[in-house]
Design an enzyme around this catalytic site. Structure first.
Site, PDB file in Angstrom:
ATOM      1  N   GLU A 107       0.838  -1.205   0.000  1.00 49.80           N
ATOM      2  CA  GLU A 107       0.000   0.000   0.000  1.00 49.80           C
ATOM      3  C   GLU A 107       0.871   1.251   0.000  1.00 49.80           C
ATOM      4  OE1 GLU A 107      -3.270  -0.236   2.897  1.00 49.80           O
ATOM      5  OE2 GLU A 107      -3.048   1.905   3.253  1.00 49.80           O
ATOM      6  N   ASP A 109       0.254   5.320   0.564  1.00 52.59           N
ATOM      7  CA  ASP A 109      -0.824   6.178   1.089  1.00 52.59           C
ATOM      8  C   ASP A 109      -0.550   7.662   1.096  1.00 52.59           C
ATOM      9  OD1 ASP A 109      -2.435   4.153   2.084  1.00 52.59           O
ATOM     10  OD2 ASP A 109      -1.404   4.101   4.008  1.00 52.59           O
ATOM     11  N   GLU A 111      -2.883  10.640   2.978  1.00 51.44           N
ATOM     12  CA  GLU A 111      -4.100  10.929   3.736  1.00 51.44           C
ATOM     13  C   GLU A 111      -4.059  12.400   4.103  1.00 51.44           C
ATOM     14  OE1 GLU A 111      -5.908   7.066   6.067  1.00 51.44           O
ATOM     15  OE2 GLU A 111      -4.443   8.284   7.125  1.00 51.44           O
ATOM     16  N   THR A 125       1.669  10.352   5.046  1.00 48.97           N
ATOM     17  CA  THR A 125       2.061   9.367   4.024  1.00 48.97           C
ATOM     18  C   THR A 125       2.528   8.098   4.712  1.00 48.97           C
ATOM     19  OG1 THR A 125       4.380  10.094   3.939  1.00 48.97           O
ATOM     20  CG2 THR A 125       2.847  11.186   2.436  1.00 48.97           C
ATOM     21  N   ASN A 126       2.362   6.969   4.023  1.00 47.65           N
ATOM     22  CA  ASN A 126       2.839   5.702   4.576  1.00 47.65           C
ATOM     23  C   ASN A 126       3.120   4.743   3.421  1.00 47.65           C
ATOM     24  OD1 ASN A 126       3.572   3.820   6.513  1.00 47.65           O
ATOM     25  ND2 ASN A 126       1.564   3.743   7.517  1.00 47.65           N
ATOM     26  N   TRP A 201      -9.206  10.638  16.158  1.00 44.97           N
ATOM     27  CA  TRP A 201      -7.739  10.777  16.163  1.00 44.97           C
ATOM     28  C   TRP A 201      -7.186  11.825  15.205  1.00 44.97           C
ATOM     29  CZ3 TRP A 201      -5.414   9.982  11.452  1.00 44.97           C
ATOM     30  CH2 TRP A 201      -6.145   9.239  10.511  1.00 44.97           C
ATOM     31  N   ARG A 272      10.672   5.225  18.853  1.00 39.10           N
ATOM     32  CA  ARG A 272      10.891   4.010  18.062  1.00 39.10           C
ATOM     33  C   ARG A 272      12.359   3.631  17.977  1.00 39.10           C
ATOM     34  NH1 ARG A 272       6.843   4.115  12.941  1.00 39.10           N
ATOM     35  NH2 ARG A 272       4.975   4.501  14.163  1.00 39.10           N
TER      36      ARG A 272
END
Ligand code: NAG
Ligand code: NAG
Length: 284
Positions: A107, A109, A111, A125-126, A201, A272
């Site tokens: 995918e 993305d 958004e 974005t992803n 969210w 992370r």
């Protein structure tokens, strides 16, 4: 800004030829929404207008709406012009993405997260490969995306994925399969888009809710253009965009956007980093 390069390795060329045998490259522009897309939900809230030259999505208290491409693509350069929900768009999300099917889907993305009047939209974005995502980068824009149409593009080829806005690259995701990082190379994808409510969210972390007195909300689409490998069977030859990468001028623009407008990058997210930086984030 995007230049072709001939440094593709022999082994890669073999893979490319094999992939291309299974699809045909079709260059389509000035396309018609009736012929290229199906409205998939919204019970009349999505509409194709102007003899197929435009499409509008709408969202109200009861439902959003969406559409998908009839064709599936395996690599390509895909452009769409969007005019996003104006005014108080807090809580609304306009998604525009490529996706394959199945548990190990790929995918790519875009958004667009709405905001209060006068506060900036966020572009999210992803990239998912083999079902693994968590590769978010977010940006603000250098213009108001609600007053005019702007072009949002995805270039996807075996070397990289380039997200661009009005031909200015905002993100590059390089193929790092040689480091063991999955990259979308085999699964054909459709284009999907929808306008929906995510006020739990989306805006300022969910603190700002949708103002339903402003509904229905509308996003408008036009100018779809694809230069892509359409999944259908039949033979074809390699096309220039299969080798497209940013040149030095493209990288200068990318750095400008990333320095001035990037607001989140998973590669530099300290919460992370403890688990170790993703391999594709390490500077070569
Ligand atoms: C799009 O709609 C047509 C007509 O209803 C249908 O035949 C086709 O299978 C649909 N395509 C997709 C990808 O759902
Ligand atoms: C909304 O505006 C605020 C600043 O007012 C900003 O921090 C935020 O990134 C914007 N976007 C979203 C989706 O909240």
């Amino acid at each position: 800004m995007i230049s072709s390069s001939s440094s593709i390795s022999y082994a890669n060329q073999i893979t490319l030829v094999a992939l291309l045998l299974a699809c045909s490259v079709i260059i389509a522009s000035g396309t018609n929404f009736y012929s290229d897309f199906n409205i998939t939900w919204g019970n009349g809230r999505a509409q194709i207008i102007n003899n197929g030259k435009m499409l509008t999505l709408s969202l109200d208290k009861y439902s959003g709406s969406g559409f998908e491409s009839k064709n599936q693509f395996l690599f390509g350069q895909i452009d769409m012009q969007l005019k996003l929900v104006p005014g108080n768009s807090a809580g609304t999300v306009t998604s525009y993405y490529l996706s394959s099917k199945g548990k190990t889907w790929d995918e790519i993305d875009f958004e667009f997260l709405g905001n209060l009047s006068g506060s900036p939209y966020t572009i999210h974005t992803n990239v998912f490969a083999q079902g693994k995502g968590n590769r978010e980068q977010q940006f603000h824009l250098w213009f108001d995306p609600t007053t005019a149409f702007h072009t949002y593009s995805i270039l996807w080829n075996p070397h990289n994925i380039v997200f661009s806005v009005d031909s200015i690259p905002i993100r590059v995701f390089n193929n790092a399969m040689n480091k063991g990082v999955e990259f979308p190379t085999k699964q054909p994808m459709r284009i999907y888009s929808s306008l929906w409510n995510a006020d739990d969210w989306a805006t300022q972390g969910g603190r700002v809710k949708t103002d339903w007195t402003k509904a229905p909300f509308h996003a408008v689409y036009r100018g779809f253009r694809s230069r892509a490998c359409i999944w259908s069977g039949g033979a074809s030859s390699a096309k220039v965009w299969m080798d497209d990468r940013l040149d030095a001028a493209g990288y200068r623009k990318l750095r400008w956007v990333q320095n001035k407008y990037m607001i989140y990058n998973y590669c530099t997210d300290s919460s992370r980093v403890k688990q170790g930086l993703p391999l594709e984030c390490e500077v070569p």
